[in-house]
Enzyme design. Structure first.
Site, mmCIF file in Angstrom:
data_model
loop_
_atom_site.group_PDB
_atom_site.id
_atom_site.type_symbol
_atom_site.label_atom_id
_atom_site.label_comp_id
_atom_site.label_asym_id
_atom_site.label_seq_id
_atom_site.Cartn_x
_atom_site.Cartn_y
_atom_site.Cartn_z
ATOM 1 C CE LYS A 82 3.408 -6.678 -1.383
ATOM 2 N NZ LYS A 82 3.290 -5.361 -0.746
ATOM 3 C CB SER A 157 -0.284 -5.450 1.153
ATOM 4 O OG SER A 157 0.914 -4.830 0.718
ATOM 5 C CB SER A 181 2.628 -3.057 2.683
ATOM 6 O OG SER A 181 1.245 -2.895 2.611
HETATM 7 N N1 GLN Z 1 -2.546 -1.017 4.649
HETATM 8 C C1 GLN Z 1 -2.208 0.017 3.727
HETATM 9 C C2 GLN Z 1 -3.220 0.065 2.601
HETATM 10 O O1 GLN Z 1 -4.034 -0.801 2.521
HETATM 11 C C3 GLN Z 1 -0.806 -0.161 3.268
HETATM 12 C C4 GLN Z 1 -0.604 -0.732 1.929
HETATM 13 C C5 GLN Z 1 0.840 -0.812 1.495
HETATM 14 O O2 GLN Z 1 1.747 -0.307 2.162
HETATM 15 N N2 GLN Z 1 1.048 -1.409 0.356
HETATM 16 O O3 GLN Z 1 -3.216 0.973 1.829
#
Ligand code: GLN
Length: 467
Positions: A82, A157, A181
């Site tokens: 990532k 994400s 995410s």
């Molecule tokens: N969807 C969540 C957010 O937008 C998770 C983000 C993450 O785990 N990095 O905060």
């Protein structure tokens, strides 16, 4: 040549000398070149680096023979990181224009540990900028498409990491899970997604989102590989004070799985809840006791998360001041700006007590719910995303709608417990369905044990999307 789908099959091929690692890298790169224009999994391809590493490992294989697999437990396993993971000499952007030409001077702990174990980095994956999002659409490098149906999002994400594994652009991929995410995009793309216990894997050299929630996980096609990778990445490095060399006890005795009644509520799509219940039955048929449990404070999880998380985001993003590295703060996208403003607001004098402080108190209630539940059961089975993959653009203009998609994942981050997302089948639209297993802190061995049990019981075969 056929690109192998698991580390086991890769090592079998290498022992039989079916191909060299240089040839393997070549096949991956050809595949990426042919198909990733549309999927958009990668921000940067590290082809020179990958060939160099492959050559080195090919020589080690020649020199050491079978012993090479002892020395390098992940020998030749191709990884996509990532783009939040610092990689020495390879551009790292956090998918934001702020860092669009940033080249780190060092690699993070997980990147280093994987490299030492023989993994080969093929590139850096697309994601929501700064890991803010649940669809991949907040990336400054364009959104990724779900490889199973290109009209749909892959989740986020860690969108590109999930796509890369589902599309067979890499053997595995890393991700960060601050509120889901890793687990959510894994669930939406039909791969295995693992979130470790908070403090099990070092965050050193990973761009921070919300420091009391961030955990460093990964995507694979089978549970066995997830377990192998965790054995490499976990443990103390002296650079992340939350990480100690903890014990990860093996499961013993008769196991019980809890079904939390608050996770089967209105708003969750029927095919999602039915699939989770069907999967629970698979465990029951394997002799595991199922028990209904209650996590009564689940209803506050989203609110707690969307107070604590932006508060920490606003603090962490303050280091990107456009002076030490990167571009100016004007380059932040809308979502980062939104979170900086929300976070600054809940931390400001007069509002701190009403929002931030209160949220930390409710956080304790959520932690206590899990502690109580884990006195009765060894693990919990639950949905990951309330819906299968949704259409590109469907929620992008409505942040609240997007935030609500995190309803079943954020509690694990609030409590710091591990989670394993497992694919189980496909719906009528050929979109993946699955479930997650949650366990008490440091119960990873139990989750992997249960995950492998599920795969065996269902004769699960790793799948790759037709592109
Ligand atoms: N969807 C969540 C957010 O937008 C998770 C983000 C993450 O785990 N990095 O905060």
């Amino acid at each position: 040549m056929d690109i192998p789908l698991t580390i086991n099959s890769l090592h079998k091929d290498l022992k039989e000398k079916k191909y060299s690692l240089v040839e393997l890298i070549d096949s991956y790169l050809q595949r990426i070149k042919s198909f990733d224009k549309e999927i958009n999994s990668f921000i940067t391809i590290s082809d020179d680096y990958a060939f160099k590493k492959a050559k080195e490992l090919d020589s080690s294989l020649k020199e050491l023979g079978k012993d090479a697999f002892q020395k390098y437990p992940l020998l030749g396993a191709v990884v996509a990181h990532k783009d939040l993971f610092l990689t020495k000499g390879i551009r790292t952007t956090a998918a934001s224009n702020v860092l669009k030409s940033y080249i780190p001077a060092y690699s993070g702990t997980v990147v280093k540990k994987l490299e030492k174990a023989g993994a080969i980095v093929i590139g850096k994956t697309n994601c929501d900028a700064w890991a803010h999002g649940a669809s991949g659409e907040n990336s400054d490098f364009g959104y990724s498409r779900n490889p199973w149906n290109k009209e749909y999002v892959p989740g986020g994400s860690s969108s590109g990491s999930a796509c890369s594994v589902a599309s067979n652009f890499s053997m595995f991929a890393t991700g960060t899970d601050t509120g889901g995410s890793v687990r959510q995009p894994a669930n939406l793309t039909g791969v295995v997604g693992f979130k470790p216990t908070y403090g099990a894997v070092s965050r050193y050299g990973v761009i921070a989102m919300a420091s009391s929630l961030d955990s460093v996980g990964h995507f694979t096609r089978v549970v066995e590989d997830s377990k192998k990778i965790f054995e490499i990445t976990r443990g103390e490095d002296g650079k992340d004070s939350t990480v100690k060399n903890n014990n990860f006890p093996k499961p013993n005795g008769k196991l019980r799985i809890g079904i939390p009644k608050e996770y089967f509520i209105e708003g969750i799509e029927k095919e999602v809840s039915e699939e989770v219940k069907r999967s629970a039955k698979v465990f029951e048929n394997e002799g595991i006791e199922l028990k209904e449990i209650s996590l009564p404070n689940t209803k506050y999880a989203i609110s707690v998360y969307y107070i604590i998380q932006p508060a920490e985001v606003s603090s962490n993003l303050s280091r990107f001041d456009g002076i030490r590295y990167g571009n100016s703060r004007n380059s932040f996208g809308d979502e980062a700006k939104r979170r900086i403003m929300l976070g600054t607001y809940v931390l400001s004098a007069g509002y701190y007590d009403a929002y931030y402080l209160k949220a930390t108190k409710v956080r304790i209630k959520i932690i206590e719910d899990f502690e109580k539940a884990f006195k009765e059961v060894d693990a919990i089975i639950a949905p990951v995303s309330p819906t299968p993959a949704f259409k590109i653009g469907e929620k992008a203009s409505d942040p609240l709608k997007m935030y609500l998609a995190d309803i079943f994942t954020v509690a694990a981050n609030i409590a710091g417990i591990p989670g394993l997302a497992i694919p189980s089948s496909f719906n009528k639209k050929e979109l993946p369905l699955g479930f997650q297993l949650l366990g008490p802190k440091f119960s990873e061995e139990t989750l992997f044990f249960l995950g492998e049990k599920f795969e065996k019981a269902t004769s699960y075969k790793p799948k790759v999307a037709k592109l």
